[in-house]
Write an enzyme that holds these catalytic residues in place. Sequence first.
Site, PDB file in Angstrom:
ATOM      1  CG  ASP A  31      -1.743   1.412   1.279  1.00 18.96           C
ATOM      2  OD1 ASP A  31      -1.824   2.235   0.051  1.00 18.96           O
ATOM      3  OD2 ASP A  31      -2.259   1.659   2.422  1.00 18.96           O
ATOM      4  CG  ASP A  50     -11.030 -16.191 -12.782  1.00 18.36           C
ATOM      5  OD1 ASP A  50     -10.448 -16.667 -12.199  1.00 18.36           O
ATOM      6  OD2 ASP A  50     -12.451 -16.149 -13.265  1.00 18.36           O
ATOM      7  CG  ASP A  82      -5.903   3.326   0.521  1.00 18.75           C
ATOM      8  OD1 ASP A  82      -4.955   2.345   0.494  1.00 18.75           O
ATOM      9  OD2 ASP A  82      -6.228   3.424  -0.457  1.00 18.75           O
ATOM     10  CG  ASP A 107      -6.979 -12.584 -13.429  1.00 16.69           C
ATOM     11  OD1 ASP A 107      -6.995 -13.257 -14.082  1.00 16.69           O
ATOM     12  OD2 ASP A 107      -6.017 -13.179 -11.834  1.00 16.69           O
ATOM     13  CG  HIS A 126      -5.953 -15.662  -6.546  1.00 12.76           C
ATOM     14  ND1 HIS A 126      -5.742 -16.228  -6.845  1.00 12.76           N
ATOM     15  CD2 HIS A 126      -7.152 -15.079  -5.949  1.00 12.76           C
ATOM     16  CE1 HIS A 126      -6.366 -16.461  -8.223  1.00 12.76           C
ATOM     17  NE2 HIS A 126      -7.196 -16.022  -7.553  1.00 12.76           N
ATOM     18  CG  ASP A 127      -8.952 -18.987  -6.597  1.00  9.36           C
ATOM     19  OD1 ASP A 127      -9.406 -17.596  -5.534  1.00  9.36           O
ATOM     20  OD2 ASP A 127      -8.985 -19.231  -7.560  1.00  9.36           O
ATOM     21  CG  ASN A 132      -3.302   5.489  -1.099  1.00 10.34           C
ATOM     22  OD1 ASN A 132      -2.941   4.313  -0.689  1.00 10.34           O
ATOM     23  ND2 ASN A 132      -4.095   5.432  -2.396  1.00 10.34           N
ATOM     24  CD  GLU A 156      -8.867 -20.666 -11.965  1.00  9.80           C
ATOM     25  OE1 GLU A 156      -8.731 -20.678 -10.415  1.00  9.80           O
ATOM     26  OE2 GLU A 156      -9.444 -19.993 -12.600  1.00  9.80           O
ATOM     27  CG  ASP A 183      -1.377   1.189  -3.706  1.00 16.98           C
ATOM     28  OD1 ASP A 183      -0.544   1.990  -3.902  1.00 16.98           O
ATOM     29  OD2 ASP A 183      -1.887   2.158  -2.973  1.00 16.98           O
TER      30      ASP A 183
HETATM   31  O1  TEU Z   1     -11.293 -19.269  -8.974  1.00 16.83           O
HETATM   32  C1  TEU Z   1     -12.477 -20.861 -10.085  1.00 16.83           C
HETATM   33  C2  TEU Z   1     -12.483 -22.005  -9.860  1.00 16.83           C
HETATM   34  O2  TEU Z   1     -12.731 -22.931  -9.869  1.00 16.83           O
HETATM   35  C3  TEU Z   1     -12.673 -21.600  -7.857  1.00 16.83           C
HETATM   36  O3  TEU Z   1     -13.934 -21.914  -7.794  1.00 16.83           O
HETATM   37  C4  TEU Z   1     -11.985 -22.210  -7.445  1.00 16.83           C
HETATM   38  O4  TEU Z   1     -12.484 -23.923  -6.837  1.00 16.83           O
HETATM   39  C5  TEU Z   1     -12.514 -21.264  -6.222  1.00 16.83           C
HETATM   40  O5  TEU Z   1     -11.933 -19.941  -5.928  1.00 16.83           O
HETATM   41  C6  TEU Z   1     -12.119 -22.197  -4.369  1.00 16.83           C
HETATM   42  O6  TEU Z   1     -12.504 -21.784  -3.395  1.00 16.83           O
HETATM   43  C7  TEU Z   1     -11.264 -18.277 -10.565  1.00 16.83           C
HETATM   44  C8  TEU Z   1     -10.513 -16.803  -9.343  1.00 16.83           C
HETATM   45  O7  TEU Z   1      -9.452 -17.753  -9.401  1.00 16.83           O
HETATM   46  C9  TEU Z   1     -10.779 -16.953  -8.084  1.00 16.83           C
HETATM   47  O8  TEU Z   1     -10.614 -15.702  -7.348  1.00 16.83           O
HETATM   48  C10 TEU Z   1     -12.241 -16.106  -8.639  1.00 16.83           C
HETATM   49  O9  TEU Z   1     -13.207 -15.909  -7.066  1.00 16.83           O
HETATM   50  C11 TEU Z   1     -13.435 -17.247  -9.255  1.00 16.83           C
HETATM   51  O10 TEU Z   1     -12.650 -17.845 -10.801  1.00 16.83           O
HETATM   52  C12 TEU Z   1     -14.661 -16.578  -9.688  1.00 16.83           C
HETATM   53  O11 TEU Z   1     -13.826 -15.328 -11.117  1.00 16.83           O
HETATM   54 CA    CA Z   2      -3.417   2.268  -1.376  1.00 20.13          CA
END
Ligand code: TEU
Ligand code: CA
Length: 564
Positions: free
Chosen positions: A21, A200, A25, A98, A329-330, A23, A257, A29
Amino acid sequence: MERKWWHDKVAYQIYPKSFMDSNGDGIGDLKGIISKLDYLKWLGVDIVWLSPIYRSPLADEGYDISDYYAIDPRFGTMQDMEELIAEAKKRDMTILMDLVVNHCSDEHEWFRRACEDPEGKYGKFFYLRDKDPDGKLPTNWRSYFGGPCWAELPGTDKLYLHVFHKKQPDLNWENPEVREEVYKNIRWWMEKGIGGFRIDAIINIKKPAVFRDYPADREDGLSTVHNMLREAEGIGEFLGEMRDKAFAPYDAFTVGEVFNEKSDELPLFIGENGYFSSMFDFSAEIYGHSEKGWFDAKRIDLDAYKNCIFGAQEKIGDIGFYSTIIENHDEPRGASRYLPDEIRCESSKKALATVYFLRRGLPFIYQGQEIGMENKKIRTVEELDDISSIDAYQVAIDAGISKEKALESLSYHSRDNARTPMQWSAGKHAGFTAGEPWLKENPCYREINVQEQEGRSDSVLAHYRKLIALRKDPAFKETLVYGDFEPVSRDAHNVIAYVRRGDGQAILVAANFNTEARQIALPADADGKPFRGGRVILSGGGSPVIEDGTLHLEGLQSAVAVLE
Ligand code: TEU
Ligand code: CA
């Protein structure tokens, strides 16, 4: 195989909201990312994938886009974005955006206009169905984030389809106008100078010709989307068109993905002139999945992990290149998921890094992975941000699971594990922000942070840096990038070892996840004669020894060696 510019690259995923971050907040960013480019360069990264930074209500943290041509003001401006692309280029790095086009946001103009005039042009951008007077839904599909896949199209007597959240209406890819809009957007971004896209949830864009119910798999009477996806045929036509019209003219790098791909689809997806350059190897991430919910998933151990990643290597062979990960991130943190509590430490993190990173494929590092960030203990449902985790909690409770057990399964699976602020230092809020972070930092930042590891030659961070350098070293690159993969001592419990074979060179990669020492017999050379010795070119600590055809590893030790 035709050589491509991205084959020997190393990629790094940034989750912008939690990276840096600038700034105060509390929200990461673009300026924050720019300020850390030198760090990424120092690490050795070439390709930087940004999770979405487009204009978005952030219902699914940016995976719900309301304007594909704008930057969300919380992340910065288009000028910041252009600066980021230029600053990356100066450092010989390239940015991946993405591509989120299975759905847009319900706040996108297309959707707004579909509500105003469902029979008009934009009504055809979505999957709309008339509401049944008895309230029966068109199908009993359950959305990924819980509840039915159908919601009321505001102000109308229609319903729209959303396989993810109801703020993420599915775009109708059967409509050529939708596809042209997508390609136009891709080209627009490529013209801005990015290197390509991570794509995605792409497997969801093709729906079956007939929409029908499937047998219910939970008390709610609904059925997982996977059933309808299994019946959807012909996605290749869309993907091939997208490649030809949007990616190929720019020689873009694309990584899909894609979940649950079938072996015979691999050449089409990522073979020579495949739909994508690469796709993620999710074999270990999907292990143990249960349709009942996270609470019912089977946990993976290191032998199962080995079977997953080795199986994927054998499936892909030299068809193409998977992209390899231990987290994103998932997913929860790889160090927490794959390393049992009893052995989780810097040595085992380095061992895991070594075996995941040097297999055949394009390594992706998720922010914080390079310092060994761990899961966070989730104590109450109120502290959750992620819509998927909130749903998973309710699913567990509805199935009669106790609160404690439900929270325990969230601590293991939750997407929030990966979304806590990046840990730059032991200072306030891990050095991520001068304000209040949008999601609370993981208390482990006091021990695990970049500042502490940067100056220490035996840190996890230093090890990642060495791994990247090794893969790029002209002396080993040909073998580590293009060489074959062959398991070694496959049945040895808690040992993961393989050899990468290139032209006249064999590199052994081995990790011992037992706490006691182990001996690993060296494999045979190209003439079938066992190797007798080798030269260690990287170790995860200590001094691994090779003698008389055997690699000796101490407990939790790992090594990379050129065999002789
Ligand atoms: O994820 C696709 C996906 O199949 C997800 O359902 C995944 O299995 C889930 O995040 C598990 O909890 C992509 C992105 O990476 C995810 O961050 C998004 O939420 C999703 O698509 C919708 O765009
Ligand atoms: Ca920020």
